[in-house]
Scaffold this motif. Structure first.
Motif, short mmCIF file in Angstrom:
data_model
loop_
_atom_site.label_atom_id
_atom_site.label_comp_id
_atom_site.label_asym_id
_atom_site.label_seq_id
_atom_site.Cartn_x
_atom_site.Cartn_y
_atom_site.Cartn_z
N GLY A 1 0.79 -1.22 0.00
CA GLY A 1 0.00 0.00 0.00
C GLY A 1 0.83 1.27 0.00
N PHE A 2 2.12 1.17 0.36
CA PHE A 2 2.97 2.36 0.40
C PHE A 2 3.04 3.06 -0.96
N ARG A 3 2.88 2.31 -2.04
CA ARG A 3 3.03 2.92 -3.36
C ARG A 3 1.93 3.95 -3.64
N ARG A 4 0.82 3.88 -2.88
CA ARG A 4 -0.28 4.81 -3.11
C ARG A 4 -0.22 6.03 -2.20
N ILE A 5 0.77 6.09 -1.31
CA ILE A 5 0.85 7.19 -0.34
C ILE A 5 1.34 8.46 -1.03
N THR A 6 0.63 9.56 -0.80
CA THR A 6 1.02 10.86 -1.35
C THR A 6 1.33 11.87 -0.25
#
Length: 520
Positions: free
Chosen positions: A384-389
């Motif tokens: 899920g880290f790849r979606r963190i902005t």
């Protein structure tokens, strides 16, 4: 059956009686070393039992990997390069290098030496493939590798077969190292709890193993010691350093009726604590269980690959077999040519790298996070880290070093060096973070640190004592105002420094303000 790779354990849930010997025998047949750990009644049912068995193995995801007799012994406490898997990998690689050398010097013997090098690694892999097939999983990675290697030998590609086997073993070795590091990280969490505790029994104090503490026991915690169990303070007060458990770098003042956690540190006071949770259910134990469960939980990518490989792997085998057999049988094609093409399809289409790499990468990521104090609840969180902005932080010390430092000394009635010397004198021998900051500044400025007499802590206010025959108090601005007549300018200066301290780097710095002699 639930297998915990990181916990090196296996749980068998069953209804009715199940002879322990049958479980041990079956696991031993699959090639694992196994010892019984404990047994307890499952809370789900009076008839259902869960037998916990310690299973010595080295980090394979058994939903996509099958029992491995040759690399299945973790040899706990042993360096990874001494494990059976590492020895097998090194032996196979050394045999391959030797085969290259001998083949170069004696070309006639080239095929024979490469075949010998191949057998060093292939025999254990084939054995694992056979056991996996007997256990109900014929399309295992080991089976694909065995078929490909044997087929390569049949078409004269013995050298390539030996090289592929070495690469396969290296990939498994790296996966085992990642899993071992994950287990070590979890063990590091468990080591936060001290092994022994001082417990009050029969009017005296005695030392006992922390794991033997029962709910209701009264334990004694000395200054600077770790608290051995979750509990409630019944006597005393102290600054509690909860950084090992909560990540909060600033110690928290706690007194009677306050809760404390196992693994935290009492920095400056003696405490009597009533135990409220057994060792198996304290805060650290629960964190360890959550981390283990997180590492065993499959990430979305892993679940997809598992579903995909169950259909894809047999399909690749079928296509490879059809390509190798149909043209020679139906169209009179050359057997060597079409077997070669069938094997090429098998090697190119085999999902070995995909199936091996995903669990290894996730285990390595979770383990690296744990070593750096970041606990992630499974591979799903990692992905899920790849979606963190955007990221929000709420803990002191998260963005800063979390270590107080004296940055300013404002003196009234005495010079700064004297103020620093008096403060350092009172703080000698203390392990409180603010005390350490003052002592570090005194050492850096080479300020003299005279001895202090009758120094004692005043709960929630500061510390007092006698330095060179002069009564000295070191405390907060509010506590100092209760003992000394502070001018309005001095109060404003203290408040201004305090506000600036909060603004700058989340309270990383502390100011030391020295007042002159207390006037009657």
């Amino acid at each position: 059956v639930s297998v915990s790779v990181t916990g090196a354990s296996m749980t068998v849930s069953h209804g009715g009686a199940l002879p322990e010997g049958r479980v041990l025998q079956q696991v031993a047949r699959l090639g694992y070393g196994i010892v019984r750990a404990e047994a307890h009644v499952s809370p789900m049912s009076d008839k259902a039992h869960a037998d916990h068995v310690h299973n010595d193995h080295e980090g394979h995801d058994h939903a996509s990997h099958d029992p491995d007799p040759d690399h299945g012994h973790s040899e706990t406490g042993q360096a990874w390069w001494r494990s059976r898997r590492a020895v097998l990998t090194l032996a196979c690689a050394a045999a391959l290098l030797a085969a290259y050398g001998i083949g170069h010097l004696f070309p006639v013997a080239e095929r024979g030496v490469f075949l010998a090098a191949l057998l060093v690694g292939l025999v254990p892999i084939a054995r694992r493939a056979l056991m996996a097939a007997l256990a109900g999983t014929p399309f295992s990675i080991e089976m694909l590798m065995t078929i490909a290697a044997i087929g390569a030998v049949m078409i004269g590609a013995t050298e390539e077969a030996a090289a592929v086997v070495v690469l396969f073993l290296i990939g498994e070795l790296l996966e085992g190292v990642a899993a071992g590091r994950a287990r070590a990280s979890i063990q590091g969490l468990a080591d936060l709890v001290p092994k022994t505790a001082l417990v009050e029994r029969a009017g005296g104090t005695s030392e006992c193993p922390a794991e033997d503490l029962a709910v209701g026991d009264i334990i004694l915690v000395r200054p600077g010691a770790r608290i051995p169990a979750d509990g409630e303070i019944i006597e005393g007060a102290s600054e509690i350093d909860e950084a090992p458990v909560t990540g909060e770098s600033t110690p928290k003042r706690k007194g009677v009726a306050d809760a404390v956690f196992a693994g935290t540190i009492s920095t400056d006071g003696v405490l009597k604590v009533r135990v409220t949770a057994a060792a198996s259910d304290n805060t650290i134990a629960r964190i360890v269980r959550l981390v283990e469960e997180a590492q065993e939980a499959k990430a979305p990518t892993e679940r997809f690959i598992d579903r995909f490989s169950r259909t894809y792997t047999p399909a690749v085998l079928a296509v490879g077999a059809l390509v190798a057999l149909l043209p020679p049988l139906l169209a009179g094609g050359d057997w060597n040519e079409w077997i070669y093409k069938g094997l090429a399809i098998l090697l190119i289409g085999c999902p070995c790298a995909l199936v091996i790499s995903t669990p290894a990468a996730i285990a390595a990521g979770l383990a690296t996070g744990a070593r750096r104090g970041l606990l992630m609840k499974g591979g799903a969180v990692l992905e899920g880290f790849r979606r963190i902005t955007a990221v929000a932080f709420d803990k002191t010390g998260t963005l800063t070093a979390g270590k107080p430092a004296v940055t300013d000394i404002v003196a009234y009635g005495r010079d700064e060096r004297t103020v620093l010397a008096l403060a350092a004198a009172l703080e000698q021998g203390s392990s409180h973070p603010l005390a350490m900051a003052i002592l570090d500044r005194a050492k850096a400025d080479k300020a003299p640190v005279p001895p202090a007499l009758a120094a004692k802590a005043i709960s929630g206010k500061g510390v007092e004592g006698s330095v060179g025959g002069v009564a000295v108090f070191l405390g907060s601005g509010q506590a100092a105002g209760e003992r000394a007549d502070m001018t309005q300018a001095q109060r404003l200066a203290v408040d201004s420094l305090a506000r600036d301290c909060l603004r700058r780097e989340s309270r990383r710095h502390r100011r030391l303000v020295g007042l002159g002699p207390v006037q009657d």
